[in-house]
Write an enzyme that holds these catalytic residues in place. Structure first.
Site, PDB file in Angstrom:
ATOM      1  N   MET A  19       3.363  16.448  -2.178  1.00  0.00           N
ATOM      2  CA  MET A  19       3.561  16.954  -0.820  1.00  0.00           C
ATOM      3  C   MET A  19       2.450  17.941  -0.474  1.00  0.00           C
ATOM      4  SD  MET A  19       7.701  17.543  -0.814  1.00  0.00           S
ATOM      5  CE  MET A  19       7.743  18.252  -2.475  1.00  0.00           C
ATOM      6  N   CYS A 102       1.311   8.197   3.457  1.00  0.00           N
ATOM      7  CA  CYS A 102       1.303   9.370   4.333  1.00  0.00           C
ATOM      8  C   CYS A 102       1.251   8.930   5.799  1.00  0.00           C
ATOM      9  CB  CYS A 102       0.121  10.276   4.027  1.00  0.00           C
ATOM     10  SG  CYS A 102       0.096  11.758   5.068  1.00  0.00           S
ATOM     11  N   LYS A 141       1.980   4.805  -4.183  1.00  0.00           N
ATOM     12  CA  LYS A 141       3.124   5.221  -3.361  1.00  0.00           C
ATOM     13  C   LYS A 141       2.880   4.739  -1.936  1.00  0.00           C
ATOM     14  CE  LYS A 141       6.124   9.081  -2.120  1.00  0.00           C
ATOM     15  NZ  LYS A 141       6.052   9.152  -0.647  1.00  0.00           N
TER      16      LYS A 141
END
Length: 331
Positions: A19, A102, A141
């Site tokens: 993060m 993202c 991811k």
């Protein structure tokens, strides 16, 4: 035993999500203590590393107690991603992760992060360049897709596995959703049910309690869970989930004194890593979450964010311990 290549992570690992402006070494320190099995750095700009930008280079800082630890990279240029992978590999992580998830404009609108979900051939080529640029295992991811009409994650999972990634984490939302609405893990479960898929599949999105963690494990069959926002100010969530899975019982929530102890550890490491002024300033974003649930805490939070004096901060934290010693805190 879940393994990423040769990295053993336990029977049902809990991962700390990368993060931005949150998962720096001080935050990772308290999450490791709190039971995180695998952690990632903040996402690192490939262009920033190539330019030797100070902020990007600092994000490569890792410490032995953090292992296993992955460095997460993002970028829009295939060649640059390959080159920055070589730089990141020299920093000595246990694995390299690629950010294709993202959703923020500063990343996606520059052709990086979730933007690659609109160009799967480019995503595949970029991933292949990263895999070839390092001897470390590479993980990815990403999200379900760009929008509701392009939920292509099942195809993405197969294609990325075929070119050598060792694990895949999927956030159960599209890019268009950002972080709104409920995460949908249905397609994550379908990836796990695909007989072609041999790599670990981790689910991400909306896990904020031990009950939900065990429910999603049982419903969707994932190999582990990645936790992001629910760990901010509450690093105990990892051990709470582990204890619940093992015993079916809840750990007692952290006392105010325990919250102050961990908050102070976070603060001290922040100062050690960033310097006193920056460390204190950047710690301000965490006080509200560390002490969430305390009645009438706002005056203390205001005092904490208004001072730059370390000794004064400790005095306020000691006062919080004394004042709220007998009060039950809502997790």
């Amino acid at each position: 035993m879940v393994k990423i290549d040769n990295i053993e992570l336990g029977e049902f690992p809990l991962l700390l999500a990368p993060m931005e402006d949150v998962s720096d070494p001080p935050f990772r320190a308290v999450c490791k203590e709190g039971g995180a099995d695998l952690m990632y750095t903040e996402f690192v700009s490939s262009e920033g590393l190539i330019r030797d930008a100070a902020k990007s280079v600092q994000k490569l800082d890792i410490f032995e107690y953090e292992r296993p630890i992955g460095i997460q990279l993002f970028g829009s240029d295939i060649e640059t991603m390959g080159e920055c992978t070589k730089i990141a590999t020299k920093a000595g992580p246990d694995l390299i992760d690629i950010n294709y998830g993202c959703p923020v404009k500063q990343v996606a609108c520059r052709g990086a992060g979730a933007a690659l979900l609109q160009d799967i051939p480019k995503m595949v080529k970029m991933t292949e360049a990263v895999v070839k640029a390092t001897h470390l295992p590479v993980t990815v991811k990403t999200r379900l897709g760009w929008d509701e009409s392009t939920k292509n994650i099942e195809d993405v999972a197969e294609r990325l596995q075929d070119i050598g990634i060792k694990a895949l984490t999927v956030h159960g939302r599209t890019r268009v959703q950002m972080y709104k609405g409920d995460a949908d893990w249905t397609l994550i479960g379908k990836i796990k049910d695909n007989p072609r898929i041999k790599i670990p599949i981790f689910g991400n999105g909306d896990i904020d309690s031990p009950e939900k963690a065990i429910e999603y494990r049982n419903r969707f069959g994932v190999d582990g869970i990645m936790i992001g926002r629910a760990s901010i100010g509450y690093p105990w969530i990892f051990n709470e989930i582990k204890h619940f899975i093992k015993t079916g019982e809840h750990l007692a929530p952290p006392t105010t004194a325990e919250r102050v102890r961990v908050c102070r550890k976070h603060l001290d490491f922040s100062i050690q890593w960033k310097g006193e002024r920056t460390g204190i300033l950047e710690m301000r974003r965490h006080y509200a979450t560390y002490f969430k649930g305390l009645n009438n805490f706002k005056p203390y939070r205001m005092r904490l964010v208004e001072t730059l004096d370390y000794a004064h901060i400790l005095e306020i934290l000691d006062e919080v311990t004394d004042i709220y010693a007998l009060e039950k805190v809502e997790a």
